[in-house]
Design a protein around this motif. Structure first.
Motif, PDB file in Angstrom:
ATOM      1  N   SER A  61       0.854  -1.177   0.000  1.00 27.41           N
ATOM      2  CA  SER A  61       0.000   0.000   0.000  1.00 27.41           C
ATOM      3  C   SER A  61       0.892   1.230   0.000  1.00 27.41           C
ATOM      4  N   LEU A  62       0.700   2.116  -0.990  1.00 23.55           N
ATOM      5  CA  LEU A  62       1.499   3.320  -1.064  1.00 23.55           C
ATOM      6  C   LEU A  62       0.679   4.467  -1.618  1.00 23.55           C
ATOM      7  N   VAL A  63       1.055   5.674  -1.256  1.00 26.12           N
ATOM      8  CA  VAL A  63       0.393   6.877  -1.753  1.00 26.12           C
ATOM      9  C   VAL A  63       1.435   7.692  -2.487  1.00 26.12           C
ATOM     10  N   VAL A  64       1.093   8.105  -3.709  1.00 25.34           N
ATOM     11  CA  VAL A  64       2.012   8.892  -4.533  1.00 25.34           C
ATOM     12  C   VAL A  64       1.274  10.098  -5.094  1.00 25.34           C
ATOM     13  N   SER A  65       2.035  11.081  -5.548  1.00 23.01           N
ATOM     14  CA  SER A  65       1.435  12.227  -6.220  1.00 23.01           C
ATOM     15  C   SER A  65       0.870  11.766  -7.557  1.00 23.01           C
ATOM     16  N   ASP A  66      -0.055  12.535  -8.100  1.00 20.15           N
ATOM     17  CA  ASP A  66      -0.685  12.180  -9.372  1.00 20.15           C
ATOM     18  C   ASP A  66       0.353  11.948 -10.473  1.00 20.15           C
ATOM     19  N   GLU A  67       1.435  12.733 -10.460  1.00 16.37           N
ATOM     20  CA  GLU A  67       2.464  12.620 -11.504  1.00 16.37           C
ATOM     21  C   GLU A  67       3.208  11.287 -11.444  1.00 16.37           C
ATOM     22  N   PHE A  68       3.238  10.639 -10.281  1.00 15.92           N
ATOM     23  CA  PHE A  68       3.963   9.374 -10.114  1.00 15.92           C
ATOM     24  C   PHE A  68       3.086   8.150 -10.320  1.00 15.92           C
ATOM     25  N   GLU A  69       1.789   8.336 -10.533  1.00 21.14           N
ATOM     26  CA  GLU A  69       0.892   7.183 -10.620  1.00 21.14           C
ATOM     27  C   GLU A  69       1.303   6.200 -11.713  1.00 21.14           C
ATOM     28  N   GLU A  70       1.341   6.654 -12.953  1.00 16.10           N
ATOM     29  CA  GLU A  70       1.632   5.745 -14.072  1.00 16.10           C
ATOM     30  C   GLU A  70       3.010   5.108 -13.933  1.00 16.10           C
ATOM     31  N   ARG A  71       3.986   5.905 -13.552  1.00 14.57           N
ATOM     32  CA  ARG A  71       5.350   5.399 -13.405  1.00 14.57           C
ATOM     33  C   ARG A  71       5.422   4.331 -12.308  1.00 14.57           C
ATOM     34  N   THR A  72       4.741   4.560 -11.202  1.00 15.21           N
ATOM     35  CA  THR A  72       4.744   3.610 -10.096  1.00 15.21           C
ATOM     36  C   THR A  72       4.043   2.312 -10.488  1.00 15.21           C
ATOM     37  N   VAL A  73       2.871   2.428 -11.094  1.00 15.77           N
ATOM     38  CA  VAL A  73       2.124   1.241 -11.519  1.00 15.77           C
ATOM     39  C   VAL A  73       2.946   0.424 -12.520  1.00 15.77           C
ATOM     40  N   GLN A  74       3.539   1.082 -13.502  1.00 13.90           N
ATOM     41  CA  GLN A  74       4.326   0.365 -14.510  1.00 13.90           C
ATOM     42  C   GLN A  74       5.553  -0.297 -13.889  1.00 13.90           C
ATOM     43  N   THR A  75       6.165   0.364 -12.928  1.00 12.74           N
ATOM     44  CA  THR A  75       7.315  -0.211 -12.234  1.00 12.74           C
ATOM     45  C   THR A  75       6.922  -1.484 -11.495  1.00 12.74           C
ATOM     46  N   ILE A  76       5.784  -1.457 -10.817  1.00 13.11           N
ATOM     47  CA  ILE A  76       5.317  -2.649 -10.102  1.00 13.11           C
ATOM     48  C   ILE A  76       5.026  -3.772 -11.100  1.00 13.11           C
ATOM     49  N   ILE A  77       4.345  -3.449 -12.189  1.00 11.35           N
ATOM     50  CA  ILE A  77       4.036  -4.466 -13.199  1.00 11.35           C
ATOM     51  C   ILE A  77       5.317  -5.090 -13.745  1.00 11.35           C
ATOM     52  N   ASP A  78       6.270  -4.242 -14.134  1.00  5.42           N
ATOM     53  CA  ASP A  78       7.518  -4.750 -14.721  1.00  5.42           C
ATOM     54  C   ASP A  78       8.284  -5.641 -13.751  1.00  5.42           C
ATOM     55  N   ALA A  79       8.315  -5.267 -12.467  1.00  3.04           N
ATOM     56  CA  ALA A  79       9.094  -6.027 -11.487  1.00  3.04           C
ATOM     57  C   ALA A  79       8.371  -7.269 -10.985  1.00  3.04           C
ATOM     58  N   ALA A  80       7.039  -7.251 -10.966  1.00  5.47           N
ATOM     59  CA  ALA A  80       6.274  -8.362 -10.389  1.00  5.47           C
ATOM     60  C   ALA A  80       5.869  -9.415 -11.412  1.00  5.47           C
ATOM     61  N   LYS A  81       5.890  -9.078 -12.674  1.00  4.58           N
ATOM     62  CA  LYS A  81       5.356  -9.965 -13.713  1.00  4.58           C
ATOM     63  C   LYS A  81       6.240 -11.180 -13.959  1.00  4.58           C
ATOM     64  N   THR A  82       5.608 -12.350 -13.922  1.00  4.19           N
ATOM     65  CA  THR A  82       6.279 -13.587 -14.323  1.00  4.19           C
ATOM     66  C   THR A  82       5.654 -14.147 -15.595  1.00  4.19           C
ATOM     67  N   GLY A  83       4.449 -13.683 -15.914  1.00  3.81           N
ATOM     68  CA  GLY A  83       3.735 -14.200 -17.068  1.00  3.81           C
ATOM     69  C   GLY A  83       2.858 -15.392 -16.748  1.00  3.81           C
ATOM     70  N   GLU A  84       2.858 -15.817 -15.507  1.00  2.00           N
ATOM     71  CA  GLU A  84       2.066 -16.963 -15.076  1.00  2.00           C
ATOM     72  C   GLU A  84       0.804 -16.490 -14.362  1.00  2.00           C
ATOM     73  N   ILE A  85      -0.195 -17.378 -14.308  1.00  6.80           N
ATOM     74  CA  ILE A  85      -1.398 -17.090 -13.538  1.00  6.80           C
ATOM     75  C   ILE A  85      -0.989 -16.880 -12.085  1.00  6.80           C
ATOM     76  N   GLY A  86      -1.569 -15.870 -11.453  1.00  6.37           N
ATOM     77  CA  GLY A  86      -1.266 -15.612 -10.053  1.00  6.37           C
ATOM     78  C   GLY A  86      -0.260 -14.500  -9.827  1.00  6.37           C
ATOM     79  N   GLY A  88      -0.843 -11.372  -9.719  1.00  5.31           N
ATOM     80  CA  GLY A  88      -1.416 -10.413  -8.787  1.00  5.31           C
ATOM     81  C   GLY A  88      -2.282  -9.356  -9.439  1.00  5.31           C
ATOM     82  N   LYS A  89      -2.616  -8.347  -8.645  1.00  2.00           N
ATOM     83  CA  LYS A  89      -3.487  -7.253  -9.086  1.00  2.00           C
ATOM     84  C   LYS A  89      -2.974  -5.949  -8.506  1.00  2.00           C
ATOM     85  N   ILE A  90      -3.336  -4.843  -9.178  1.00  2.00           N
ATOM     86  CA  ILE A  90      -3.036  -3.499  -8.698  1.00  2.00           C
ATOM     87  C   ILE A  90      -4.337  -2.709  -8.714  1.00  2.00           C
TER      88      ILE A  90
END
Length: 112
Positions: A61-86, A88-90
């Motif tokens: 759980s994190l709070v960011v300024s509006d300008e950091f939203e897309e960058r933060t979400v994309q960073t989480i996706i890039d680092a968390a993605k394995t390509g397998e079911i499971g 996660g979600k954002i």
């Protein structure tokens, strides 16, 4: 401001944490959770069958300024993605205000 909540694999937490630090998102809360997902069949790992629908996850759980939203979400996706079911979600939601208790600062100033 945006509240970003992410449910990720525990095995990908270090990668996500390090990637968030690289983009200077240095404060967030996390805890271990167990949930139920969509997958109906289990997997076999080292001869042990397990269901990926109810295994351990990490909830961030994190709070960011509006300008950091897309960058933060994309960073989480890039680092968390394995390509397998499971993987996660954002979830992203609007935050009306933030206050720093120690100084009384509010808004984006309280985030830094």
């Amino acid at each position: 401001m945006k509240k970003i909540e992410a449910i990720i694999r525990k095995s990908r937490f270090k990668e996500v944490r390090d990637a968030l630090h690289e983009i200077e998102v240095n404060f967030f809360t996390y805890w271990d959770v167990t949930g139920v997902g969509n997958e109906k069949k289990g997997h076999v790992y080292r001869g042990i069958s397990y269901s990926t629908s109810d295994i351990q996850r990490r909830y961030l759980s994190l709070v960011v300024s509006d300008e950091f939203e897309e960058r933060t979400v994309q960073t989480i996706i890039d680092a968390a993605k394995t390509g397998e079911i499971g993987d996660g979600k954002i979830f992203v939601s609007e935050i009306q205000n933030t206050y720093r208790i120690r100084t009384g600062e509010h808004g984006n100033q309280a985030l830094s």
